[in-house]
Scaffold this active site. Structure first.
Site, PDB file in Angstrom:
ATOM      1  N   TRP A 160       0.988  -1.368   0.008  1.00 46.14           N
ATOM      2  CA  TRP A 160      -0.024  -0.005   0.067  1.00 46.14           C
ATOM      3  C   TRP A 160       0.935   1.226  -0.054  1.00 46.14           C
ATOM      4  O   TRP A 160       0.456   2.313  -0.185  1.00 46.14           O
ATOM      5  CB  TRP A 160      -0.769   0.172   1.335  1.00 46.14           C
ATOM      6  CG  TRP A 160       0.003  -0.288   2.535  1.00 46.14           C
ATOM      7  CD1 TRP A 160       0.192  -1.498   3.073  1.00 46.14           C
ATOM      8  CD2 TRP A 160       0.402   0.628   3.091  1.00 46.14           C
ATOM      9  NE1 TRP A 160       0.787  -1.181   4.282  1.00 46.14           N
ATOM     10  CE2 TRP A 160       1.090   0.112   4.391  1.00 46.14           C
ATOM     11  CE3 TRP A 160       0.689   2.029   3.173  1.00 46.14           C
ATOM     12  CZ2 TRP A 160       2.017   0.542   5.210  1.00 46.14           C
ATOM     13  CZ3 TRP A 160       1.676   2.655   4.124  1.00 46.14           C
ATOM     14  CH2 TRP A 160       2.301   1.755   5.113  1.00 46.14           C
ATOM     15  N   LYS A 184      -2.410  -7.888  -8.005  1.00 41.33           N
ATOM     16  CA  LYS A 184      -3.384  -7.774  -6.845  1.00 41.33           C
ATOM     17  C   LYS A 184      -2.712  -6.722  -5.880  1.00 41.33           C
ATOM     18  O   LYS A 184      -1.633  -6.959  -5.294  1.00 41.33           O
ATOM     19  CB  LYS A 184      -3.334  -9.075  -6.073  1.00 41.33           C
ATOM     20  CG  LYS A 184      -4.435  -9.231  -4.985  1.00 41.33           C
ATOM     21  CD  LYS A 184      -4.167  -9.885  -3.651  1.00 41.33           C
ATOM     22  CE  LYS A 184      -3.074  -9.336  -2.735  1.00 41.33           C
ATOM     23  NZ  LYS A 184      -3.263  -8.123  -2.125  1.00 41.33           N
ATOM     24  N   ALA A 186      -2.605  -3.990  -2.684  1.00 42.10           N
ATOM     25  CA  ALA A 186      -3.032  -4.258  -1.222  1.00 42.10           C
ATOM     26  C   ALA A 186      -4.606  -3.811  -1.136  1.00 42.10           C
ATOM     27  O   ALA A 186      -5.098  -2.786  -1.537  1.00 42.10           O
ATOM     28  CB  ALA A 186      -2.379  -3.388  -0.543  1.00 42.10           C
ATOM     29  N   GLU A 260      10.825  -8.518  -2.904  1.00 36.73           N
ATOM     30  CA  GLU A 260      11.293  -7.034  -2.312  1.00 36.73           C
ATOM     31  C   GLU A 260      10.557  -6.951  -1.146  1.00 36.73           C
ATOM     32  O   GLU A 260       9.405  -6.423  -0.854  1.00 36.73           O
ATOM     33  CB  GLU A 260      10.801  -5.964  -3.403  1.00 36.73           C
ATOM     34  CG  GLU A 260      11.294  -5.827  -5.019  1.00 36.73           C
ATOM     35  CD  GLU A 260      12.472  -5.467  -4.819  1.00 36.73           C
ATOM     36  OE1 GLU A 260      13.224  -5.141  -3.938  1.00 36.73           O
ATOM     37  OE2 GLU A 260      13.341  -5.696  -6.099  1.00 36.73           O
ATOM     38  N   ARG A 288      10.327  11.115   4.113  1.00 35.89           N
ATOM     39  CA  ARG A 288       9.479  10.985   2.939  1.00 35.89           C
ATOM     40  C   ARG A 288       8.360   9.804   3.039  1.00 35.89           C
ATOM     41  O   ARG A 288       8.703   8.866   3.703  1.00 35.89           O
ATOM     42  CB  ARG A 288      10.444  10.631   1.742  1.00 35.89           C
ATOM     43  CG  ARG A 288       9.852  10.557   0.362  1.00 35.89           C
ATOM     44  CD  ARG A 288      10.946  10.188  -0.742  1.00 35.89           C
ATOM     45  NE  ARG A 288      11.353   8.948  -0.421  1.00 35.89           N
ATOM     46  CZ  ARG A 288      11.399   7.813  -1.446  1.00 35.89           C
ATOM     47  NH1 ARG A 288      10.496   8.072  -2.502  1.00 35.89           N
ATOM     48  NH2 ARG A 288      11.892   6.725  -1.193  1.00 35.89           N
ATOM     49  N   CYS A 294      10.219   1.283   2.597  1.00 31.55           N
ATOM     50  CA  CYS A 294      11.168  -0.085   2.870  1.00 31.55           C
ATOM     51  C   CYS A 294      12.597   0.538   2.842  1.00 31.55           C
ATOM     52  O   CYS A 294      13.452   0.247   3.475  1.00 31.55           O
ATOM     53  CB  CYS A 294      11.120  -0.915   1.702  1.00 31.55           C
ATOM     54  SG  CYS A 294      11.257  -0.337   0.149  1.00 31.55           S
ATOM     55  N   GLU A 391      11.311  -2.499  11.718  1.00 34.19           N
ATOM     56  CA  GLU A 391      11.003  -1.565  10.742  1.00 34.19           C
ATOM     57  C   GLU A 391      10.198  -0.434  11.459  1.00 34.19           C
ATOM     58  O   GLU A 391       9.146  -1.173  11.948  1.00 34.19           O
ATOM     59  CB  GLU A 391      10.264  -2.163   9.603  1.00 34.19           C
ATOM     60  CG  GLU A 391      11.081  -2.061   8.143  1.00 34.19           C
ATOM     61  CD  GLU A 391      10.321  -2.497   6.883  1.00 34.19           C
ATOM     62  OE1 GLU A 391       9.510  -3.237   7.179  1.00 34.19           O
ATOM     63  OE2 GLU A 391      10.472  -1.866   5.886  1.00 34.19           O
ATOM     64  N   SER A 451      15.983   6.211  -5.340  1.00 26.74           N
ATOM     65  CA  SER A 451      15.293   5.130  -6.110  1.00 26.74           C
ATOM     66  C   SER A 451      15.632   5.840  -7.742  1.00 26.74           C
ATOM     67  O   SER A 451      15.143   7.130  -7.894  1.00 26.74           O
ATOM     68  CB  SER A 451      14.008   4.873  -5.657  1.00 26.74           C
ATOM     69  OG  SER A 451      13.958   4.426  -4.436  1.00 26.74           O
TER      70      SER A 451
END
Ligand code: NAP
Length: 491
Positions: A160, A184, A186, A260, A288, A294, A391, A451
């Site tokens: 999500w 699919k 979330a 991932e 952010r 992650c 996390e 990224s």
């Protein structure tokens, strides 16, 4: 940039499953209410798939597989490019949609439209560069041909936290490689993926190449798809716990898997770092996406000689944040995704404080409508604290002091995760030593966000398997075939 009318936008977003090029009702017998985490209100009600719907989606992907694999790479690439162009036209719609269903501030949603769109453009370009090899075997008796082929129908499962980018990061390379897919999203953020399906439909994607199922029972619906012998590939982004379960399920069909998974990024600041740059990097690496990435810096490992000054500066910046609904002007921190996320942040901060850490700012949930947690800085976090192991997935910046380079490396590597690490130093040789010694799939050296669709994204250890983006990304959806032929001069 202009902000669309919310009601009109939500009316434009499909609410049904997308199977074989048709928008169809779900047959689970109920529906899914999608909630705005800033207000707690239902913004749209959509179809809920049953496991029969999941198999119907796979049927459609299987039926379209041969013709899509045989479609010219240029034609596949041009559809992706058209989707990229259409996304630019609809960027304000996509940005607002993500803010509504996920909560991030509009400016960050605009950033995700840019980032997520780049996967469509990058892999549209890569579709025509799928190369092989031809050469004489070492004995000189034959010719070796190495060719690349689509792996076959794929199942893509996304989380999500980045509703657009996590979808395009999987869909674009799969389609470029010639694979058909079932995706699919979330249950918490399904609207963006449905709107992506509409985008690709409008870009001319043939029926059955992309199929979308939305479900409130992800395990029950996914199980039969993963166990179906026609499926050849599973690509998952999400938590390590679910990823481990899916790897086990994939063993049955010996599926190709891309995983991932979770992170616990160290953010190491050496005493020789440019502190202004390190503080700027810290803000973006931590806050952010409201800390729900992650790649979010989880542990700020700061040299003891500058730890106090670093803490003072980040606290000053955090005190300037504005918390609120992501659609409101000037808001920099939106809500967390749900109540469980708020409770997790509360639990981790409480544990750290009980073990001796100090709260410099924030430290509490915000009472009232929506699921908000104060942007928080804690310092002097003690070894053994849960916040160093788990996390956080929230706006909490936790500082741990270190004494020397060996100590920093030991603390940074003291985790089962290995997704990304951030290092701030002006000493190039030290930076290079950190590249070699940190157990990580990616590193930001003097930068706080890394990224890029052109770079291979992925982790080591419990952070996952495989890479998304870059030259590597398309190979997750290709299988290598080797052929030997006799020496053509000897036959
Ligand atoms: P999650 O609970 O693992 O869910 C991820 C996806 O898996 C969702 O679509 C979820 O659907 C589905 N799912 C859950 N249980 C399943 C099952 N038994 N079978 C099939 N599908 C299942 O993770 P999340 O809370 O959404 O996302 C946060 C996690 O994702 C964090 O750990 C974060 O680090 C990680 N993440 C990693 C990356 C990366 O690139 N490495 C990027 C972004 C996020 P439902 O939610 O509808 O059940």
């Amino acid at each position: 940039m202009s902000v669309p009318n919310e009601t009109e936008l939500l009316a434009r977003v499909p609410s049904k499953l997308y199977i074989g090029g048709q928008w169809v009702d779900g047959s689970a017998g109920h529906s899914i209410d999608v909630v705005d985490p800033a207000t707690g209100s239902v913004i749209k009600t959509i179809a809920d798939a049953s496991s029969d719907d999941g198999i119907a989606a796979l049927d459609a992907a299987v039926a379209a597989a041969d013709s899509w694999a045989a479609t010219a790479p240029r034609a596949r690439g041009e559809i992706l490019r058209r989707a990229f162009d259409l996304l630019q036209e609809r960027r304000d719609d996509f940005a607002l949609l993500m803010t509504l269903e996920m909560g991030k501030p509009l400016a960050e949603s605009q950033g995700e439209v840019t980032y997520g769109g780049e996967f469509l453009r990058w892999f549209g370009e890569e579709a025509v560069r799928i190369a092989g090899r031809y050469g004489t075997n070492p004995e000189g008796t034959g010719r070796m041909i190495v060719s690349q082929h689509p792996v076959g129908p794929c199942y893509l499962i996304t989380p999500w936290n980045f509703p657009l980018a996590m979808a395009t990061r999987k869909i674009a390379p799969a389609l470029a490689a010639g694979c058909t897919v079932v995706i699919k999203p979330a249950e918490l953020t399904p609207l963006t993926t449905l709107y992506v399906a509409r985008l690709l439909e409008d870009a001319g994607l043939p029926a059955g190449v992309l199929n979308v199922i939305t479900t409130s029972t992800s395990g029950e619906v996914s199980g039969p798809i993963i166990e179906d012998p026609r499926l050849r590939k599973l690509s998952f982004t999400g938590s390590t716990a679910v990823g481990q379960k899916l790897i086990q399920q994939s063993a049955h069909g010996v599926l190709r898997t891309s995983m991932e998974l979770g992170g616990n990024a160290p953010f190491v600041v050496f005493e020789d770092a440019d502190l202004d740059r390190a503080v700027d990097g810290a803000m973006i690496a931590k806050f952010r996406n409201i800390g729900q990435a992650c790649t979010a810096a989880n542990r700020f490992i700061v040299h003891e000689s500058i730890a106090e000054e670093f803490a003072r500066r980040v606290t000053e910046r955090v005190n300037g944040f504005r918390v609120g609904r992501g659609t409101d002007d000037g808001v920099t921190i939106g809500p967390l995704i749900n109540e469980a996320a708020v409770e997790k942040a509360e639990k981790l901060v409480r544990d750290a404080v009980e073990r001796g850490a100090s709260v410099l700012t924030g430290g509490s949930a915000i009472e009232g409508t929506g699921t908000f947690y104060e942007p928080t800085v804690i310092s002097g976090v003690k070894p053994g604290s849960d916040i160093l192991r788990e996390e956080i997935f929230g706006p909490v910046l936790a500082i741990v002091p270190f004494t020397d380079e060996a100590d920093a490396i030991r603390i940074a590597n003291d985790t089962e995760f290995g997704l990304v690490s951030y290092v701030f130093t002006k000493d190039l040789a030290r930076g290079q030593r950190m590249i070699e010694r940190l157990q990580t799939g990616m590193m930001g050296l003097n930068v706080g966000v890394i990224s890029n669709a052109a770079a291979p994204f992925g982790g080591v250890k419990h952070s996952g398997l495989g890479r998304e983006g870059g030259l590597e990304g398309i190979h997750e959806y290709l299988s290598t075939k080797y052929t030997l032929t006799p020496d053509p001069f000897a036959v």
